[in-house]
Design a protein around this motif. Sequence first.
Motif, PDB file in Angstrom:
ATOM      1  N   GLY A  96      43.584  28.467  54.432  1.00  0.00           N
ATOM      2  CA  GLY A  96      42.539  28.704  53.830  1.00  0.00           C
ATOM      3  C   GLY A  96      42.637  29.535  52.342  1.00  0.00           C
ATOM      4  N   ARG A  97      41.898  29.198  51.551  1.00  0.00           N
ATOM      5  CA  ARG A  97      41.911  30.116  50.474  1.00  0.00           C
ATOM      6  C   ARG A  97      40.647  30.236  50.016  1.00  0.00           C
ATOM      7  N   THR A  98      40.443  31.614  49.711  1.00  0.00           N
ATOM      8  CA  THR A  98      39.118  31.994  49.368  1.00  0.00           C
ATOM      9  C   THR A  98      39.216  33.203  48.461  1.00  0.00           C
ATOM     10  N   GLY A  99      38.018  33.837  48.181  1.00  0.00           N
ATOM     11  CA  GLY A  99      37.846  34.675  47.293  1.00  0.00           C
ATOM     12  C   GLY A  99      36.592  34.832  46.816  1.00  0.00           C
ATOM     13  N   LEU A 100      35.782  36.242  46.840  1.00  0.00           N
ATOM     14  CA  LEU A 100      34.565  36.254  46.547  1.00  0.00           C
ATOM     15  C   LEU A 100      34.187  36.292  45.091  1.00  0.00           C
ATOM     16  N   ALA A 101      35.267  36.914  44.234  1.00  0.00           N
ATOM     17  CA  ALA A 101      34.956  36.767  42.987  1.00  0.00           C
ATOM     18  C   ALA A 101      36.531  37.030  42.369  1.00  0.00           C
ATOM     19  N   ALA A 102      36.636  36.829  40.927  1.00  0.00           N
ATOM     20  CA  ALA A 102      37.913  36.869  40.464  1.00  0.00           C
ATOM     21  C   ALA A 102      38.236  38.340  40.621  1.00  0.00           C
ATOM     22  N   GLY A 103      39.474  38.575  41.034  1.00  0.00           N
ATOM     23  CA  GLY A 103      39.901  39.929  41.334  1.00  0.00           C
ATOM     24  C   GLY A 103      39.620  40.547  42.852  1.00  0.00           C
ATOM     25  N   THR A 104      38.942  39.862  43.434  1.00  0.00           N
ATOM     26  CA  THR A 104      38.609  40.207  44.902  1.00  0.00           C
ATOM     27  C   THR A 104      39.925  39.633  45.939  1.00  0.00           C
ATOM     28  N   GLU A 105      40.560  40.518  46.594  1.00  0.00           N
ATOM     29  CA  GLU A 105      41.638  40.244  47.397  1.00  0.00           C
ATOM     30  C   GLU A 105      41.000  39.867  48.667  1.00  0.00           C
ATOM     31  N   LEU A 106      41.589  38.536  49.472  1.00  0.00           N
ATOM     32  CA  LEU A 106      41.075  38.111  50.600  1.00  0.00           C
ATOM     33  C   LEU A 106      40.824  38.940  51.253  1.00  0.00           C
ATOM     34  N   ARG A 107      41.670  40.192  51.835  1.00  0.00           N
ATOM     35  CA  ARG A 107      41.154  40.877  53.008  1.00  0.00           C
ATOM     36  C   ARG A 107      40.140  41.642  52.657  1.00  0.00           C
ATOM     37  N   ALA A 108      39.860  42.253  51.247  1.00  0.00           N
ATOM     38  CA  ALA A 108      38.714  42.964  50.825  1.00  0.00           C
ATOM     39  C   ALA A 108      37.541  42.092  50.997  1.00  0.00           C
ATOM     40  N   GLY A 109      37.818  40.729  50.587  1.00  0.00           N
ATOM     41  CA  GLY A 109      36.485  39.836  50.714  1.00  0.00           C
ATOM     42  C   GLY A 109      36.116  39.647  52.166  1.00  0.00           C
ATOM     43  N   ILE A 110      36.957  39.453  53.094  1.00  0.00           N
ATOM     44  CA  ILE A 110      36.608  39.426  54.424  1.00  0.00           C
ATOM     45  C   ILE A 110      35.977  40.749  54.911  1.00  0.00           C
TER      46      ILE A 110
END
Length: 106
Positions: free
Chosen positions: A68-82
Amino acid sequence: MLAAGRLGETYNIGGKSEMRNLEVVHAVCAVLDELRPKAQGRYAEQIRFVTTARPRPPLRDRPAQDRGRTGLAAGTELRAGIRLTVQWYLDNAAWTERVRSGGYRD
């Protein structure tokens, strides 16, 4: 690309961050263990692997179904987004319950 989009279509936009589904589940469990610990045990102990009763139809455009590839916003690292996502759901339990109960339809 955006200018060529069509109304009603689905678009997946990657954030240059990739994890296997199980890694995402374990990351969510780790955040829950930290933010809302269980009285006993850890959330990851609830993970169960199941088999489907019937074969699934083939999925289009998903050659790597276990990623899965995701992110909340440009520059948001996946673990931080989780972490941000889990925190949002914990902070908005009333909203979640309205969705689960169907109360949002009222």
